[in-house]
Design a protein around this motif. Structure first.
Motif, PDB file in Angstrom:
ATOM      1  N   UNK A 240       0.845  -1.110  -0.059  1.00  0.00           N
ATOM      2  CA  UNK A 240      -0.058   0.129  -0.026  1.00  0.00           C
ATOM      3  C   UNK A 240       1.012   1.105   0.114  1.00  0.00           C
ATOM      4  N   UNK A 241       0.344   2.221  -0.828  1.00  0.00           N
ATOM      5  CA  UNK A 241       1.545   3.416  -1.068  1.00  0.00           C
ATOM      6  C   UNK A 241       0.560   4.634  -0.482  1.00  0.00           C
ATOM      7  N   UNK A 242       1.232   5.600   0.405  1.00  0.00           N
ATOM      8  CA  UNK A 242       0.452   6.776   0.503  1.00  0.00           C
ATOM      9  C   UNK A 242       1.620   7.820   0.384  1.00  0.00           C
ATOM     10  N   UNK A 243       0.937   9.150   0.879  1.00  0.00           N
ATOM     11  CA  UNK A 243       1.895  10.315   0.805  1.00  0.00           C
ATOM     12  C   UNK A 243       2.672  10.378   2.075  1.00  0.00           C
TER      13      UNK A 243
ATOM     14  N   UNK B 138      -2.569   7.437 -11.518  1.00  0.00           N
ATOM     15  CA  UNK B 138      -2.816   6.935  -9.890  1.00  0.00           C
ATOM     16  C   UNK B 138      -1.992   7.622  -8.552  1.00  0.00           C
ATOM     17  N   UNK B 139      -0.678   7.897  -9.282  1.00  0.00           N
ATOM     18  CA  UNK B 139       0.359   8.422  -8.448  1.00  0.00           C
ATOM     19  C   UNK B 139      -0.094  10.206  -7.897  1.00  0.00           C
ATOM     20  N   UNK B 140      -0.688  10.765  -8.870  1.00  0.00           N
ATOM     21  CA  UNK B 140      -0.963  12.181  -8.456  1.00  0.00           C
ATOM     22  C   UNK B 140      -1.932  12.468  -7.393  1.00  0.00           C
ATOM     23  N   UNK B 141      -3.237  11.654  -7.375  1.00  0.00           N
ATOM     24  CA  UNK B 141      -4.014  12.008  -6.138  1.00  0.00           C
ATOM     25  C   UNK B 141      -3.296  11.457  -4.852  1.00  0.00           C
TER      26      UNK B 141
ATOM     27  N   UNK C 132      -4.768  12.624  -1.331  1.00  0.00           N
ATOM     28  CA  UNK C 132      -6.346  12.240  -1.442  1.00  0.00           C
ATOM     29  C   UNK C 132      -6.392  10.713  -1.668  1.00  0.00           C
ATOM     30  N   UNK C 133      -5.609  10.104  -1.794  1.00  0.00           N
ATOM     31  CA  UNK C 133      -6.007   8.565  -1.983  1.00  0.00           C
ATOM     32  C   UNK C 133      -4.671   7.673  -1.669  1.00  0.00           C
ATOM     33  N   UNK C 134      -4.969   6.477  -1.560  1.00  0.00           N
ATOM     34  CA  UNK C 134      -4.062   5.500  -1.158  1.00  0.00           C
ATOM     35  C   UNK C 134      -3.940   4.523  -2.692  1.00  0.00           C
TER      36      UNK C 134
ATOM     37  N   UNK D 200      10.567   1.083  -7.090  1.00  0.00           N
ATOM     38  CA  UNK D 200      10.863   2.582  -7.619  1.00  0.00           C
ATOM     39  C   UNK D 200       9.522   3.484  -7.071  1.00  0.00           C
ATOM     40  N   UNK D 201       9.727   4.471  -6.342  1.00  0.00           N
ATOM     41  CA  UNK D 201       8.729   5.280  -5.962  1.00  0.00           C
ATOM     42  C   UNK D 201       9.201   6.591  -6.114  1.00  0.00           C
ATOM     43  N   UNK D 202       8.099   7.722  -6.569  1.00  0.00           N
ATOM     44  CA  UNK D 202       8.633   9.057  -6.833  1.00  0.00           C
ATOM     45  C   UNK D 202       8.684   9.428  -5.304  1.00  0.00           C
TER      46      UNK D 202
END
Length: 299
Positions: free
Chosen positions: A172-175, A224-227, A232-234, A241-243
């Motif tokens: 799971x990826x979050x901000x 999918x990455x922008x939000x 705003x989302x997960x 590789x993650x931005x």
């Protein structure tokens, strides 16, 4: 003062095989020489370097010395470069076009290395790259529009020959500055219908009774990455590789564990040869180096 002695690639290759196999016997089988001949190669290498790089333990087990660990990492790089130079000058010059498909999830992470190595050794071959979701790439393979394609596990057609290039955790990826994973229902940014990762994520949430809603849908990684970057989302992804601005959720942050996922390499029904096999070999080599790098990080 004279120049230092050069390192014989054959000695480095024998050492690398021994380190990878953990055995002189199995390394000798890979090389096609006797065990005593391989032992002599190691002795010559250690004499050249002036340091021990391997130690034999009980039962013939092999251990690397600190100098051996240092040498192994660099010998792989040297051998790859040696083989690349050799193939460039000795292999017959190839011309033509090869058509490669890949989801954009993998394009930025893996393609630069693949294409650079391929261009160095086969500069006369044109590579056509199509970035699209795995489901679309499989259809293009069926229709004969692609020679090779990377696809996510779960999309490969039944009874279609495949090579697993990579296997690792789906997370799971979050901000890293916001906490959308704490919202109820959980807002999700996922790929469109038919995506294996989408199915996996929704199935895991249903299994734990966690309420969720699909807030954003996109066929591209950027979509999918922008939000998620905006808090705003997960979403779900591998962590190879993650931005910047994103992070994987920890197991203690409330979302269910996801299974491992794989990246597969598929060939088209009538791939253009021999350029297809050459590019496939470069892709496999790149992913093998990636897996070894991950193994070193987790060791």
């Amino acid at each position: 003062m004279g120049l230092p002695a050069g390192l014989d690639p054959d000695l480095l290759r024998a050492f690398a095989f021994i380190a990878e196999e953990g055995s002189f016997t199995r390394a000798a089988e890979r090389i096609g020489r006797t065990q005593s001949a391989v032992s002599m190669q190691v002795q010559r290498l250690e004499a050249t370097l002036g340091q021990k790089v391997l130690l034999r333990g009980k039962g013939g087990a092999v251990q690397l010395t600190p100098h051996g660990h240092y040498l192994l990492e660099r010998s792989r790089e040297l051998l790859a470069l040696n083989d690349e130079i050799w193939s460039t000058f000795r292999a017959p010059q190839m011309h033509g076009t090869v058509r490669l498909g890949t989801p954009d999830d993998y394009a930025l992470r893996y393609l630069p290395q693949v294409l650079r190595r391929f261009a160095d050794s086969h500069p006369a071959i044109e590579v056509e790259v199509l970035c699209a979701p795995s489901s679309e790439l499989v259809e293009r393979l069926r229709e004969g529009d692609l020679d090779l394609s990377l696809v996510t596990e779960g999309h490969g057609p039944r009874n279609w020959p495949e090579v697993e290039l990579w296997r690792g955790p789906l997370r799971w990826i979050t901000s890293d500055r916001h906490a959308p994973h704490k919202l109820d229902p959980l807002p999700l940014a996922l790929a469109a219908q038919g995506c294996a990762w989408r199915r996996t994520a929704l199935r895991a949430l249903e299994g734990t009774g966690r309420r969720a809603r699909i807030a954003y849908t996109s066929a591209t990684l950027a979509g999918t990455t922008a939000p998620v970057l905006a808090g705003l989302a997960v979403t779900v992804s591998t962590i190879a590789w993650l931005p910047e601005g994103l992070r994987p959720l920890r197991p203690d942050e409330g979302l269910p564990q996801l299974p491992d996922t794989g990246i597969l390499l598929l060939k088209g029904r009538t791939p253009r040869q021999p350029v297809t096999d050459v590019l496939a070999a470069h892709i496999s080599d790149t992913f093998q180096q990636e897996m070894r790098w991950q193994d070193r990080l987790s060791a």
